[in-house]
Design an enzyme around this catalytic site. Sequence first.
Site: not given
Lengths: 95, 484
Positions: B76, B151, B175
Amino acid sequence: MALDRTDVEKIAHLARLATEESELPGYADDLSNILKLVEQMDAADTANVEPMAHPLDMAQRLREDEVTEENQREHFQNIAPQVESGLYLVPKVIE
Amino acid sequence: MHTKTIAEIIEGLRNKQFSSEELTKAYLDRIKQHDKTLNSFITVDADVALKNARDADKKIADGNAESLTGIPIAQKDIFCTQGIKTTCGSKMLDNFIAPYNATTVQKFNDVGAVLAGKTNMDEFAMGSSNETSFYGAVKNPWDTNAVPGGSSGGSAASVAARLVPAATGTDTGGSIRQPAALCGITGLKPTYGRVSRYGMIAFASSLDQGGPMTQTAEDAAIMLNVMAGFDQRDSTSVNKPVPDYTSTLEDSVKGLKIGLPKEYFGEGLDPAVGDAVQVAIKEYEKMGATVQEISLPNTHFAVPTYYVIAPAECSSNLSRFDGVRFGHRCDNPKDLMDLYTRSRSEGFGEEVKRRIMIGAYALSAGYYDAYYLKAQKIRQLISNDFKQAFEKVDVIMGPTAPDVAFNIGERTEDPVTMYLSDIYTIAVNLAGLPGISIPAGFAKDRPVGLQIIGNYFEEARLLNVSHQYQKVTDWHRRVPKGFE
């Protein structure tokens, strides 16, 4: 609590954000809606409840006072917007 | 090759069915072929990936292979990678090349994993749909009209579409788990303090936690074996031994006590999602687990409480972005205040600015007790709910999200509606507990996630319980149409 334009301007200043005149009503609406959500907290009975700052019950760790990191100024300043002689440059603060 | 799990790839590399270089090329080709549609990556550096792969092949040939040696893993874009752009989904960091590696990234490097790329995400991890990214929305591979969740939306979409075998994510209010649910993959949020936060760009420091996003629970166990552990450089890292998470996967779930919180099955839950979750829970009963209703009475306070604590911590954390030392700086600042305010206003997107302002307001003089202190007290109540529940049950189960993936643009107008996407995940972060989302069927042709919540540091049990379900179901092996 409903916020108005003046409130938004004040908060934006605290947060060091510049807001355009045209954005103020939108922010006032959005922030007021979020605060309305947040104010549902008022219904909770929190008398005699200890505040919880952190999920784990732990004390701050201490370590020996030893040098563990080397100076890497040049390395870190490679990504700075503006540097000169090892210093970060910003607009003039003192006349 | 691309539908293989990490466990199967390890087998293939060990038996010399393919090399890491061949494997990495195959995944890079898939990214090239499909990511124009999905937008799940912000940065892919093929040269770095192929160099990692060749190094891994040498390591394997020398007989020094470790668990993830030669396996492409996406990070990420919130994890700092030395020498490779780390944007956190923000214009603020569009030019940011981290001067050091996050501990998590370093750990993957140390075992010889291949860095497949940096995945798209909501800006500074603030969002539930991956629509707040400066680099554009990510599409859900199950239906490109739908959001992947957020997210960690890029990580979820890339794993679901089999563009990478696995990815990392971070979870502050859901997330990892919510995008895992919406994309039909497995996503584990470990106990707070289990995975180092060093070099993981901070959003809300008392809530943030990194974890694996994979096809299977077995793969998540292999990933967590690498990610978990004490880190001197993270002041809230927990110094506790890390078990081998793969060693207990085969334990029986006979006699497992499952609690179903009545608050997770009430108003707000899409009935089709509720039905799928109930069917999944029936599978556990067939395997000999027992089910009882429990109550987490302060559940309805979780979202309001979170939207004080997370913005307050974010307003403090994001004050470091001032245009002086790194990140975006505005052109021709006329004075220092102009430098600060204009750099920040140009660099941050709308949702980030909203949260910074809410936080600044909640912490401002005269409001602290009404907002932040009150929220911390409710946080205690929410945590106590879980403590009491875990006196009666071993794990808690329920839906990960109240609905399946919604359409792109559907919830962007009203921030509060978007916030309610996380009603079942947020309390877990407030308490600091581990939680996992695993694929549990479909509703309206879109994936449904089953959330399993465990007691502190019981990641091994969550992975075991998830693995046992995945042995009797095949939802986790379904691949979205067009990506088979």
